[in-house]
Design a protein around this motif. Structure first.
Motif, PDB file in Angstrom:
ATOM      1  N   LYS B 134       0.459  -7.803   1.898  1.00 24.15           N
ATOM      2  CA  LYS B 134       0.604  -7.682   0.444  1.00 24.15           C
ATOM      3  C   LYS B 134       1.887  -6.927   0.086  1.00 24.15           C
ATOM      4  CE  LYS B 134      -3.583  -9.287  -0.695  1.00 24.15           C
ATOM      5  NZ  LYS B 134      -3.801 -10.528  -1.451  1.00 24.15           N
ATOM      6  N   LEU B 135       2.182  -5.918   0.892  1.00 20.54           N
ATOM      7  CA  LEU B 135       3.389  -5.132   0.618  1.00 20.54           C
ATOM      8  C   LEU B 135       4.636  -6.007   0.756  1.00 20.54           C
ATOM      9  CD1 LEU B 135       4.814  -2.408   0.151  1.00 20.54           C
ATOM     10  CD2 LEU B 135       4.810  -2.106   2.633  1.00 20.54           C
ATOM     11  N   ASP B 136       4.674  -6.804   1.819  1.00 22.96           N
ATOM     12  CA  ASP B 136       5.834  -7.678   2.021  1.00 22.96           C
ATOM     13  C   ASP B 136       5.985  -8.649   0.853  1.00 22.96           C
ATOM     14  OD1 ASP B 136       6.465  -6.468   4.363  1.00 22.96           O
ATOM     15  OD2 ASP B 136       5.387  -7.884   5.632  1.00 22.96           O
ATOM     16  N   ILE B 137       4.874  -9.257   0.458  1.00 19.89           N
ATOM     17  CA  ILE B 137       4.929 -10.197  -0.662  1.00 19.89           C
ATOM     18  C   ILE B 137       5.480  -9.510  -1.897  1.00 19.89           C
ATOM     19  CG2 ILE B 137       3.529 -11.572  -2.244  1.00 19.89           C
ATOM     20  CD1 ILE B 137       1.648 -12.145   0.080  1.00 19.89           C
ATOM     21  N   MET B 138       4.996  -8.290  -2.116  1.00 18.46           N
ATOM     22  CA  MET B 138       5.426  -7.570  -3.311  1.00 18.46           C
ATOM     23  C   MET B 138       6.917  -7.247  -3.252  1.00 18.46           C
ATOM     24  SD  MET B 138       4.717  -3.817  -4.585  1.00 18.46           S
ATOM     25  CE  MET B 138       6.434  -3.399  -4.691  1.00 18.46           C
TER      26      MET B 138
END
Lengths: 244, 244
Positions: B134-138
DNA sequence: GTGGTCCAATGGTCCAACCAATTCTGCACG
DNA sequence: CGTGCAGAATTGGTTGGACCATTGGACCAC
């Protein structure tokens, strides 16, 4: 053309209109929480609506915790009202099991600590005196009845939430508190519940009086920790007795 | 004498009983949200109570957002119900007010910090991988669109709440989040909202991955502090522009 | 004072009817 | 056969009036 210049007409919104009128009345009369508002019959007559409509409107407010009805006595204001209140009814899928209780305690731990810290930052001398008053009452009740001072205990905490300046603390924790007590004495009859947490009430107060937010936060965390301990012990006892 | 051994007796609780019966009905028929439940008249007849009583009970549920009534059509279930729901009606005085938003932020600060700490304690390797995803996507969305990654940002936070193991965090903060966004972009058009908080997402993740609860808590507090800052700046700008 | 009784006020429930919005039905028309 | 529209049936919303249950105060006997 500006679509906002044509708001949908309100052919029927009787009970909503009743509530709006009631907000106006409360403000006009400067009613404070705890005071009684007019009879259903009087409201119905004054507003030219049926008493049933008044009742539906009041039922809404009662559900939101804004008002309390006592049969034979009257309807009493329980919180401040304003024309632009924002309602956010939240219903959580609770459960009457051990893990659910622990979940509410985790929330309460977070909020209780923050509220205590904010309270220590913002308390006026009058606020501190009021909190001390509640503390004295609670300690007195505790000594007199040897524990089981849950009512006075709760009032002490509520005073802290109020002084924190953020009404959401009280509202959220009140819901947790209700669930907690609905479950507490019945399944787990722990007689000495609250004994362990007792001394921390005074330490919290002392930190608040000393304007020490970090200290207040730490003491609040200790208090919740004792409650968690009690809960775990109670659950263990319950589990044990159910195995026999 | 133990004062708690004499609880107040409960002689009447008609509408409450109606709601309890309704919960039983919904579960027995396995009604899903969106489906219609029986007519008021039918309920009144089946439960042997007046239609008025049924209406008061349904008014309660409607106020809690559990049910939606459409005149001429019927009453429809809007959310799942269970016998032991936890109702938490939150009301804020002063809708799009600056102080209201600050109040929600104070709650969020408390819960966000606690959730991050619990998450750091309890996260499994799979959980950590999911949060990193999720962090990477964000971060990707943030770089591509240069800010305004609110959707992905929210998903990142939700992942943390979920891993915390306590569903209450997500539910309560979700309510705040909705309120917050309803008033955010509209009154205060702060274009670069979220820029300042961006780096802390990664630091929170790193603390979680390192199983460092205190660090995660501290980073979460920093993140909320930046949001509070943004809010204060936006409010100041708004006040300035309204003075012209 | 203490305890009891009575009574008026007030919220809780019930009933029966009608209003207003919606949805279904069936017929006329193309 | 489908399409559209008028009217009926359904359903929540409102009304007015009645009675019940609880509360709290007034009054009275002891």
């Amino acid at each position: 053309m500006d679509q906002n210049s044509l708001p949908p007409i309100q052919t029927t919104a009787r009970d909503d209109a009743v509530l709006k009128a009631l907000v106006g009345f409360v403000r006009a009369e400067a009613l404070q929480p705890g005071e009684r508002l007019p009879t259903e019959r009087i409201l119905a007559e004054r507003l030219k609506v049926s008493r049933n409509t008044v009742r539906e409107a009041l039922t809404r407010w009662e559900g939101l915790g804004l008002v309390e009805r006592r049969q034979g006595s009257g309807t009493y204001l329980k919180a401040a009202v304003s024309p632009d209140m924002l309602h956010m009814p939240l219903t959580l899928a609770g459960g009457n099991d051990f893990t659910s209780l622990m979940h509410t305690l985790e929330i309460r731990r977070a909020l209780e600590a923050e509220a205590a810290a904010l309270c220590a930052e913002r308390a006026s001398p009058a606020d501190i005196a009021e909190i001390k008053r509640k503390l004295d009452i609670m300690e007195q009740a505790f000594r007199t009845r040897d524990g089981m001072s849950s009512e006075e205990d709760w009032e002490f905490h509520q005073a802290i939430y109020r002084v924190s300046g953020n009404p959401l603390f009280e509202q959220i924790i009140a819901a947790m508190h209700e669930l907690f007590h609905r479950f507490w004495e019945h399944p787990l009859g722990v007689r000495d519940f609250g004994h362990a947490s007792f001394p921390y009430h005074r330490t919290i107060y002392e930190c608040i009086a000393a304007r020490d937010p970090q200290g207040a936060r730490a003491e609040a965390l200790k208090l919740i920790a004792t409650v968690e301990d009690d809960l775990k012990r109670g659950a263990a006892k319950l589990k044990l007795s159910s195995q026999t």
